[in-house]
Design a protein around this motif. Structure first.
Motif, PDB file in Angstrom:
ATOM      1  N   HIS A   1      -7.862   7.298  -0.738  1.00  0.00           N
ATOM      2  CA  HIS A   1      -8.877   6.737  -1.522  1.00  0.00           C
ATOM      3  C   HIS A   1      -9.995   5.577  -0.825  1.00  0.00           C
ATOM      4  CE1 HIS A   1      -8.151   8.350  -5.729  1.00  0.00           C
ATOM      5  NE2 HIS A   1      -6.939   8.491  -5.207  1.00  0.00           N
ATOM      6  N   THR A   2      -9.327   4.718  -0.214  1.00  0.00           N
ATOM      7  CA  THR A   2     -10.226   3.678   0.439  1.00  0.00           C
ATOM      8  C   THR A   2     -10.693   4.337   1.537  1.00  0.00           C
ATOM      9  OG1 THR A   2      -8.428   2.056   0.022  1.00  0.00           O
ATOM     10  CG2 THR A   2      -9.987   1.612   1.715  1.00  0.00           C
TER      11      THR A   2
ATOM     12  N   ASP B   1     -19.666   5.080   1.532  1.00  0.00           N
ATOM     13  CA  ASP B   1     -20.540   3.848   1.430  1.00  0.00           C
ATOM     14  C   ASP B   1     -21.498   3.773   2.739  1.00  0.00           C
ATOM     15  OD1 ASP B   1     -21.347   1.497   0.034  1.00  0.00           O
ATOM     16  OD2 ASP B   1     -20.538   0.558   2.131  1.00  0.00           O
TER      17      ASP B   1
ATOM     18  N   GLU C   1      -3.395   5.253  -1.912  1.00  0.00           N
ATOM     19  CA  GLU C   1      -4.163   4.259  -2.046  1.00  0.00           C
ATOM     20  C   GLU C   1      -5.303   4.328  -0.891  1.00  0.00           C
ATOM     21  OE1 GLU C   1      -1.967   1.199  -4.919  1.00  0.00           O
ATOM     22  OE2 GLU C   1      -1.643   1.319  -2.734  1.00  0.00           O
ATOM     23  N   LEU C   2      -4.793   4.465   0.477  1.00  0.00           N
ATOM     24  CA  LEU C   2      -5.204   4.482   1.863  1.00  0.00           C
ATOM     25  C   LEU C   2      -6.397   5.424   1.799  1.00  0.00           C
ATOM     26  CD1 LEU C   2      -2.606   3.369   4.177  1.00  0.00           C
ATOM     27  CD2 LEU C   2      -4.249   1.951   3.051  1.00  0.00           C
TER      28      LEU C   2
ATOM     29  N   SER D   1     -13.843   6.372   0.392  1.00  0.00           N
ATOM     30  CA  SER D   1     -14.924   5.389  -0.350  1.00  0.00           C
ATOM     31  C   SER D   1     -15.692   4.824   0.789  1.00  0.00           C
ATOM     32  CB  SER D   1     -14.194   4.378  -1.286  1.00  0.00           C
ATOM     33  OG  SER D   1     -13.552   5.139  -2.360  1.00  0.00           O
ATOM     34  N   LEU D   2     -15.134   4.426   1.805  1.00  0.00           N
ATOM     35  CA  LEU D   2     -15.706   3.468   3.074  1.00  0.00           C
ATOM     36  C   LEU D   2     -16.571   4.645   3.761  1.00  0.00           C
ATOM     37  CD1 LEU D   2     -12.749   1.461   4.294  1.00  0.00           C
ATOM     38  CD2 LEU D   2     -14.831   0.590   3.126  1.00  0.00           C
TER      39      LEU D   2
ATOM     40  N   TRP E   1       0.897  -1.297   0.167  1.00  0.00           N
ATOM     41  CA  TRP E   1       0.072  -0.035  -0.139  1.00  0.00           C
ATOM     42  C   TRP E   1       0.944   1.251   0.111  1.00  0.00           C
ATOM     43  CZ3 TRP E   1      -5.340  -0.550  -0.366  1.00  0.00           C
ATOM     44  CH2 TRP E   1      -5.740  -1.658   0.020  1.00  0.00           C
TER      45      TRP E   1
ATOM     46  N   TYR F   1     -11.546  11.149  -5.408  1.00  0.00           N
ATOM     47  CA  TYR F   1     -11.398  10.127  -4.106  1.00  0.00           C
ATOM     48  C   TYR F   1     -12.387   9.043  -3.836  1.00  0.00           C
ATOM     49  CZ  TYR F   1      -6.829  12.528  -3.176  1.00  0.00           C
ATOM     50  OH  TYR F   1      -5.834  12.885  -3.311  1.00  0.00           O
ATOM     51  N   ARG F   2     -13.786   9.576  -4.538  1.00  0.00           N
ATOM     52  CA  ARG F   2     -14.675   8.670  -3.728  1.00  0.00           C
ATOM     53  C   ARG F   2     -15.100   7.656  -4.837  1.00  0.00           C
ATOM     54  NH1 ARG F   2     -20.487  11.317  -2.388  1.00  0.00           N
ATOM     55  NH2 ARG F   2     -20.777  11.484  -4.547  1.00  0.00           N
ATOM     56  N   HIS F   3     -15.248   6.678  -4.630  1.00  0.00           N
ATOM     57  CA  HIS F   3     -15.482   5.395  -5.445  1.00  0.00           C
ATOM     58  C   HIS F   3     -16.753   4.552  -5.232  1.00  0.00           C
ATOM     59  CE1 HIS F   3     -11.625   6.402  -7.588  1.00  0.00           C
ATOM     60  NE2 HIS F   3     -11.296   6.238  -6.376  1.00  0.00           N
TER      61      HIS F   3
ATOM     62  N   LEU G   1     -18.346   1.460  -3.876  1.00  0.00           N
ATOM     63  CA  LEU G   1     -17.951   0.306  -3.416  1.00  0.00           C
ATOM     64  C   LEU G   1     -18.998  -0.773  -3.587  1.00  0.00           C
ATOM     65  CD1 LEU G   1     -15.857   0.843  -0.384  1.00  0.00           C
ATOM     66  CD2 LEU G   1     -14.956   0.429  -2.696  1.00  0.00           C
TER      67      LEU G   1
END
Length: 86
Positions: free
Chosen positions: A23-24, A31, A20-21, A27-28, A16, A55-57, A59
């Motif tokens: 983005h996670t 969600d 990347e963290l 996203s979390l 990692w 940044y928001r994906h 999930l």
């Protein structure tokens, strides 16, 4: 200190990098229906545009779609040999 060294020292391994963290994290929170304004403030964005577009994906649709495919592959809900439901 490099990004991978930071995550290694933090006990996350060297696969990692902090980006990347981030983005996670975004996203979390998204969600879990945390308002985008709150998320933007937590990650230091002055407005929500960057948070939403970079940044928001989403999930849940990805996870749900993948789970549905796996259900089809493994026959979840179909009859198994011997007449028992899976």
């Amino acid at each position: 200190m490099s990004g991978r060294k930071i995550t290694t020292v933090a006990g996350l391994g060297d696969r990692w990098v902090p980006r990347e963290l981030r983005h996670t994290f975004v996203s979390l929170l998204s969600d879990q229906e945390v308002p985008v304004e709150r998320i933007a403030a937590l990650v230091g964005h002055s407005d929500t545009r960057t948070t939403e577009t970079v940044y928001r994906h989403r999930l849940r649709p990805v996870i749900t779609g993948g789970a549905e495919v796996m259900d089809t592959i493994f026959g979840v809900g179909s009859e198994t040999p011997g007449g028992e439901s899976a």
